[in-house]
Design a protein around this motif. Structure first.
Motif, mmCIF file in Angstrom:
data_model
loop_
_atom_site.group_PDB
_atom_site.id
_atom_site.type_symbol
_atom_site.label_atom_id
_atom_site.label_comp_id
_atom_site.label_asym_id
_atom_site.label_seq_id
_atom_site.Cartn_x
_atom_site.Cartn_y
_atom_site.Cartn_z
ATOM 1 N N SER A 69 0.815 -1.220 0.000
ATOM 2 C CA SER A 69 0.000 0.000 0.000
ATOM 3 C C SER A 69 0.849 1.270 0.000
ATOM 4 N N GLN A 70 2.017 1.264 0.577
ATOM 5 C CA GLN A 70 2.875 2.447 0.618
ATOM 6 C C GLN A 70 3.986 2.387 -0.436
ATOM 7 N N GLN A 71 3.829 1.470 -1.380
ATOM 8 C CA GLN A 71 4.853 1.297 -2.400
ATOM 9 C C GLN A 71 4.332 1.737 -3.764
ATOM 10 N N LEU A 72 5.243 2.039 -4.635
ATOM 11 C CA LEU A 72 4.912 2.395 -6.007
ATOM 12 C C LEU A 72 4.788 1.108 -6.811
ATOM 13 N N HIS A 73 3.600 0.871 -7.331
ATOM 14 C CA HIS A 73 3.378 -0.330 -8.128
ATOM 15 C C HIS A 73 4.149 -0.198 -9.443
ATOM 16 N N PRO A 74 4.815 -1.258 -9.882
ATOM 17 C CA PRO A 74 5.589 -1.178 -11.128
ATOM 18 C C PRO A 74 4.740 -0.771 -12.344
ATOM 19 N N ILE A 75 3.483 -1.187 -12.371
ATOM 20 C CA ILE A 75 2.615 -0.803 -13.480
ATOM 21 C C ILE A 75 2.362 0.708 -13.458
ATOM 22 N N THR A 76 2.256 1.293 -12.271
ATOM 23 C CA THR A 76 2.072 2.742 -12.156
ATOM 24 C C THR A 76 3.284 3.476 -12.716
ATOM 25 N N ALA A 77 4.458 2.958 -12.436
ATOM 26 C CA ALA A 77 5.679 3.566 -12.977
ATOM 27 C C ALA A 77 5.712 3.450 -14.503
ATOM 28 N N ALA A 78 5.292 2.306 -15.016
ATOM 29 C CA ALA A 78 5.256 2.132 -16.469
ATOM 30 C C ALA A 78 4.246 3.082 -17.110
ATOM 31 N N ARG A 79 3.116 3.263 -16.472
ATOM 32 C CA ARG A 79 2.122 4.206 -16.985
ATOM 33 C C ARG A 79 2.650 5.639 -16.944
ATOM 34 N N ALA A 80 3.404 5.958 -15.907
ATOM 35 C CA ALA A 80 3.990 7.296 -15.808
ATOM 36 C C ALA A 80 5.005 7.528 -16.923
ATOM 37 N N VAL A 81 5.759 6.498 -17.273
ATOM 38 C CA VAL A 81 6.708 6.618 -18.382
ATOM 39 C C VAL A 81 5.958 6.846 -19.693
ATOM 40 N N ALA A 82 4.883 6.097 -19.905
ATOM 41 C CA ALA A 82 4.084 6.281 -21.123
ATOM 42 C C ALA A 82 3.495 7.695 -21.177
ATOM 43 N N LEU A 83 3.003 8.177 -20.049
ATOM 44 C CA LEU A 83 2.482 9.539 -19.979
ATOM 45 C C LEU A 83 3.582 10.550 -20.300
ATOM 46 N N ALA A 84 4.761 10.322 -19.741
ATOM 47 C CA ALA A 84 5.874 11.242 -19.959
ATOM 48 C C ALA A 84 6.286 11.266 -21.427
ATOM 49 N N LYS A 85 6.360 10.100 -22.053
ATOM 50 C CA LYS A 85 6.740 10.052 -23.467
ATOM 51 C C LYS A 85 5.720 10.775 -24.335
ATOM 52 N N ALA A 86 4.451 10.545 -24.080
ATOM 53 C CA ALA A 86 3.406 11.212 -24.862
ATOM 54 C C ALA A 86 3.415 12.717 -24.600
ATOM 55 N N SER A 87 3.574 13.106 -23.356
ATOM 56 C CA SER A 87 3.556 14.525 -23.006
ATOM 57 C C SER A 87 4.754 15.275 -23.576
ATOM 58 N N SER A 88 5.889 14.611 -23.654
ATOM 59 C CA SER A 88 7.050 15.291 -24.228
ATOM 60 C C SER A 88 6.807 15.582 -25.708
ATOM 61 N N LEU A 89 6.146 14.673 -26.398
ATOM 62 C CA LEU A 89 5.814 14.913 -27.804
ATOM 63 C C LEU A 89 4.780 16.029 -27.951
ATOM 64 N N VAL A 90 3.772 16.009 -27.101
ATOM 65 C CA VAL A 90 2.746 17.063 -27.142
ATOM 66 C C VAL A 90 3.375 18.417 -26.818
ATOM 67 N N GLY A 91 4.218 18.455 -25.806
ATOM 68 C CA GLY A 91 4.871 19.708 -25.438
ATOM 69 C C GLY A 91 5.765 20.244 -26.556
ATOM 70 N N ALA A 92 6.526 19.351 -27.192
ATOM 71 C CA ALA A 92 7.411 19.777 -28.275
ATOM 72 C C ALA A 92 6.602 20.261 -29.481
ATOM 73 N N ALA A 93 5.553 19.537 -29.831
ATOM 74 C CA ALA A 93 4.719 19.947 -30.967
ATOM 75 C C ALA A 93 4.012 21.269 -30.667
ATOM 76 N N SER A 94 3.500 21.413 -29.449
ATOM 77 C CA SER A 94 2.833 22.663 -29.065
ATOM 78 C C SER A 94 3.807 23.832 -29.092
ATOM 79 N N ALA A 95 4.984 23.612 -28.569
ATOM 80 C CA ALA A 95 5.999 24.671 -28.591
ATOM 81 C C ALA A 95 6.325 25.063 -30.027
ATOM 82 N N GLY A 96 6.384 24.081 -30.911
ATOM 83 C CA GLY A 96 6.643 24.376 -32.319
ATOM 84 C C GLY A 96 5.534 25.188 -32.960
#
Length: 155
Positions: A69-96
Motif C-alpha cells: 500500500s505504501q509502495q509504487l506499483h511497477p505498473i504505475t511507474a510504467a504508466r507514468a513513463v508512457a504519460l511522460a513520453k506522450a507529453s514530451s511529444l505534445v509539449g514539443a509539438a505545441s511549442a513548435g
C-alpha cells in the motif's frame, strides 16, 4: 523502452514551427484572436507531471517499489513513463506551433495591431509547451530504475 531523445523533440518542434508558419501566412486573417488562455492549458499538466516526478523519484530512491500500500506499483511507474513520453511529444509539438506563430507575428507587430495583441498569447503558449516537454522529460528520468550496486567481494 529507450529514453526520449531531446534532439527528436527539437526536430518535432522545428517541423511544427515551419508548418505553422507556412499555414499562418495564408490563414492569419481568418484566425480568431489569440488570448493568454489559449496556451495556458499546458501549465497545469506540466505542474502535475513535475509533482508526480518528485513523488516517483522519492519512492524509487527509498526502494519503495512493489505491490504494498505504501509502495509504487511497477505498473504505475510504467504508466507514468508512457504519460511522460506522450507529453514530451505534445509539449514539443505545441511549442513548435506557438514558435511558428511567433515567427509570423513578431515582424508584423509594428504594422498590424492584431499581431501585437496576439503576441502575448503566443508567448504564453510557447513557454507552456517548453514547460510541458521539460516536465515530461524529468518525469521519464525519475521513472528509471536505479543502478544496482556492485556485489562486494567476500572477505
Amino acid at each position: 523502452m529507450k529514453a526520449t531523445r531531446v534532439r527528436d523533440l527539437v526536430g518535432l518542434t522545428a517541423f511544427a514551427a515551419i508548418a505553422t508558419w507556412l499555414l499562418v501566412r495564408v490563414f492569419y486573417g481568418s484566425l480568431p484572436p489569440i488570448t493568454g488562455f489559449a496556451g495556458a492549458s499546458l501549465y497545469p499538466v506540466a505542474a502535475i507531471e513535475a509533482v508526480l516526478a518528485f513523488v516517483i523519484r522519492a519512492r524509487v530512491e527509498e526502494h519503495r517499489i512493489g505491490v504494498g500500500s505504501q509502495q509504487l506499483h511497477p505498473i504505475t511507474a510504467a504508466r507514468a513513463v508512457a504519460l511522460a513520453k506522450a507529453s514530451s511529444l505534445v509539449g514539443a509539438a505545441s511549442a513548435g506551433v506557438w514558435l511558428g506563430l511567433l515567427l509570423f507575428l513578431l515582424p508584423k507587430r509594428a504594422d498590424v495591431t492584431a499581431a501585437a495583441q496576439d503576441t502575448t498569447g503566443a508567448l504564453i503558449g510557447l513557454v507552456g509547451g517548453v514547460a510541458l516537454a521539460a516536465a515530461a522529460l524529468w518525469l521519464e528520468h525519475c521513472c528509471k530504475t536505479p543502478d544496482e550496486p556492485p556485489d562486494e567481494p567476500a572477505v
